[in-house]
Design an enzyme around this catalytic site. Sequence first.
Site, PDB file in Angstrom:
ATOM      1  N   GLU A 462       0.708  -4.283   0.727  1.00 37.95           N
ATOM      2  CA  GLU A 462      -0.019  -3.272   1.391  1.00 37.95           C
ATOM      3  C   GLU A 462       0.075  -3.188   2.831  1.00 37.95           C
ATOM      4  OE1 GLU A 462      -3.979  -2.678  -0.313  1.00 37.95           O
ATOM      5  OE2 GLU A 462      -3.338  -3.118  -2.409  1.00 37.95           O
ATOM      6  N   HIS A 571       5.269  -5.650  -5.323  1.00 38.83           N
ATOM      7  CA  HIS A 571       3.762  -5.043  -5.548  1.00 38.83           C
ATOM      8  C   HIS A 571       3.748  -4.177  -6.577  1.00 38.83           C
ATOM      9  CE1 HIS A 571      -0.274  -3.136  -3.994  1.00 38.83           C
ATOM     10  NE2 HIS A 571      -0.359  -3.966  -4.929  1.00 38.83           N
ATOM     11  N   ASP A 609       1.898  -9.351  -5.429  1.00 35.57           N
ATOM     12  CA  ASP A 609       0.775  -8.856  -6.322  1.00 35.57           C
ATOM     13  C   ASP A 609       1.270  -7.972  -7.589  1.00 35.57           C
ATOM     14  OD1 ASP A 609      -1.544  -8.051  -7.025  1.00 35.57           O
ATOM     15  OD2 ASP A 609      -2.106  -6.671  -5.495  1.00 35.57           O
ATOM     16  N   ASN A 611      -0.765  -7.658 -10.141  1.00 31.98           N
ATOM     17  CA  ASN A 611      -1.717  -6.774 -10.801  1.00 31.98           C
ATOM     18  C   ASN A 611      -1.730  -7.269 -12.222  1.00 31.98           C
ATOM     19  OD1 ASN A 611      -3.227  -5.336  -8.827  1.00 31.98           O
ATOM     20  ND2 ASN A 611      -1.244  -4.339  -8.368  1.00 31.98           N
TER      21      ASN A 611
END
Length: 726
Positions: A462, A571, A609, A611
Site C-alpha cells: 500500500e 498484495h 499482505d 488478506n
Amino acid sequence: MDSNIPESSKRLKEIDAVASTSPIAPSTNNADAPNGSRGLGGAALSLAAVRAAAAKARPFIPKNKYYATPKDAAGASFTPPTSLRPILSQTSAPSSSNFSLPKWEIRDRAIQSSANSPPSSVELAQQRKSPPSNNFQLPSTDYKLSRERNIRVLSQFDQGSPYKGIGGRKETNERSKHQTFAPNAKNDAKKALDSSRARSLSLGRQSTAAGISVTRLTFHYDPPVQSCKLTPYFLVETTNGTQRPKNEQDNVQYRWYRGERCVCVMCGKRATIQCLSSLKAEVPSEESFLCSSKCMRANFKRKKGIFDQHHHMLTNTIWDPDPDVEDPNGSLFSRAPPAWKDKWTLIDRERSYKPKKMDVGCRLRLDAGVGLNPLKWSSLLTTSVLKEPDSPPLRRMLTSAGHMGNSQSNYKVICYNVLAEIYATGYMYPYCPLWALQWDYRSQRILRDILTYRASIVCLQEVQENHFKNFFRPELSKYGYDAVFKRKTRESRSSDPGAVDGCAIFFERKRFALRKQHDVEFNADVEMHLRDRADLRRMMKGNIAIIIILEELGVRHHNGAPSRICIANTHIYWDPEFKDVKLWQTMMLTQHLQRILQREKIPLILCGDFNSEVDSAVYHFLNENMIGADHPIMKDEIVQDLFYHVSIEHHLPLQSAYSVIGEPKYTNYTGHYVGTLDYIWFSHDMLEPVAVLELYDEEVLKKYTALPSPLHPSDHLPLVAEFVRR
C-alpha cells in the site's frame, strides 16, 4: 398583583433569591469572614452593599463585540449572558490557622461566538425570563457548524478578544487596535499591488481582485498537534456575493502567529481554568493556569505558604475595571482581573504550518488576506497545540536457542502494510483523530518503525506511487537503501495520477546489488488463461507482485558462485467474498516464482499482505503445496468452474516464519476486523529462522480503541523475521 410592585423591588427580590440559593452566596454570619461576608471575586462584599448598589441603578448590560445592548424603555430586568459574568467554583479551600481563605475562584473564559447580527427579540426574551446562574461549567471544545454561522468554542481564555469568540472569524479592512503585531500594512499592500498587477494587468482583472475577500476559513481538524501540518481551507467571495475556490490570479497572503504558552502548571496539559487566588497573591500569570479541579487542589497545597503570606490580598484585591465591560458602579467586575489577552508573535508566512516543539501549549492564529489595496483579512484561531504522542513501547526480537541474532550475515526482513493515504479516511476509521490520519504525521511514524529494526530488506505494501517518489525513496536513501516499486494496474481515483498504491522493496545498497526484477500483473495472467467474460470481470482486480534477485556484494560460495537470494512482495485482493480471486492470484504468483527459481537454486523469501487468515485456502495452499478435492473451498461452484482444468499445486518448499512459535492472533487490528493477514514465507530447505518480532498485547492496541491511532500509523502491524543460511 405583581404588576403593581415597583421594578426596583422586583430586582431586589431577585438578588435576595439568588444570594440565598447560590452555593457561593454570602453568609449572614460575618463572624467567620474578614471585613464582612465574602462576595464576588473573593473580596469582601456584603449583601447590603449589593442591594444598595442595585437600588441606585438598574442592572448594567455589558456592551462588547459579542452581545448588543437591548433598548428597553420600560426598564425591564435583563440577565447578562452567563459566560460574561465572573463565575466562582463551589470547591472550598483547605482551612488555615492564620486566616480563612476565600473559596476557590475560577473564571470560565470560553465564550461562544455569536452570529454576525445582534440577538433576536426571541433570544432576548428568553434571556430575560431565565434566572441568573452561578453554576460552573468547563469550557467546551465542541465544533459546531450551521448553515448561517461557523461557531467554534475552543476552551481558552478569550473574553476580551477582538474576534467573534475563539475560533471565530473577523473580516475587516483594518487591523484591530488590539493587535500590536501588525506587519507594515503599507509595504505589504504595495507589494501585493505590484505582484497582482504584473499577473492580471493584461487580463483586465484589477477591479475584480480588489473586491474579493476570504470566506469560510477553517481547518480540517483542531486542536493542532506538534509535527502535524496544519493547512487552512477557504473560499473566495467576489464583489457580487458569489463564492468560489482560490485560483492562481488571486493574491492571497498568509500570516501565522503564536500566542503565549498557556498550559497547566501541574501536569502540562492544556489549561482550561485560571486560579484568581494565585493572581491576587502576585504569583506569575503563567503559574495560574490549570486544567482541572484536581490539579487546582494540588496547586493549592504547593502554594499554601504563599497564600498564607498574602491572605490580606486574597480578600481585599480590587482590579481596574475591564475596559471591554461596562460597569458603572465598579462593584462587580472590579473583583476580577480584566480578561486575559494573548500576545501574538509572527512565525510564518506560508499557507501551511507544521507546529514545532516551542508551539506546544500555545494557540496559533492564521490571518489570510486577499485582494489588492487594501488587503481584506480574515482570521482563524486554534486551541493550544498538543504535544506529539510518545513512541509506542519497543517490541523484542524472540530468538531461537543456539543462534546469534543480529549477525551481519543474517537476512533481516520487514513486512509492513503502511496504509495508503487514499484509504486512511475518517469514514473508514472514525475512532482515530483526524490529525493522526494525516499523511505528513503518519509518514514520520512509519519511517521510524522501519528504521527502528534496521532490517537489510524491507517489503512494503500500500505504498502510493507519489509517496514512493517524494518520500519513501529519498528518505530511506539517506539511510543506505535502494528500492524498486510496482504500482497496481488500475487508474487513480483522484486528480493526482500518482495516487495509486502498489508494492515496494528496499534493500541495503552496501550489501546487495539488484540483478533481476520481474513484475507480476495478475490482470495479464487472467487475460492469458481465462476466456469467459464473467470470469474476466470477476478476476481482474489490478493486484500485482514484485520478484527481484539480489546478489550479496563480496560474498561467494565455496564453488566460487555468487551468493544470491530471491525476494518477492505482493498484495492479494482484499474482499473476503472473493476467496476464489485470492486463491487464483496466489497460485499465479507461485507459478511465476517456480519459473524463476528453476533456473538457479537460490533461497526465497516471500512477504506480503495476503488478506487471508490461517484457516483459509490461501494459507493451506502455500503451507501444504496443494489444495485437495476434499478442501471446503472446492465445494464452491465458482471455484470448481474456475479451476476445473487447473491443478492447484506448487513445488516451492515454503514455511511461515512465525509458524515456529505459532502464528500471531492478529496482524490487522481495526474497529471492524481483527485477524492475521500478513505473512513472511521462506524456503525452509535453504533458510532457517533465528528470530521473529513479538507482537503487542491487546491492552497496548486498545489504548486508542484500535489501529490506526496516534501511536500506530497503520492498521497493520509490521512483521520482522531474521534468517540464516543452512
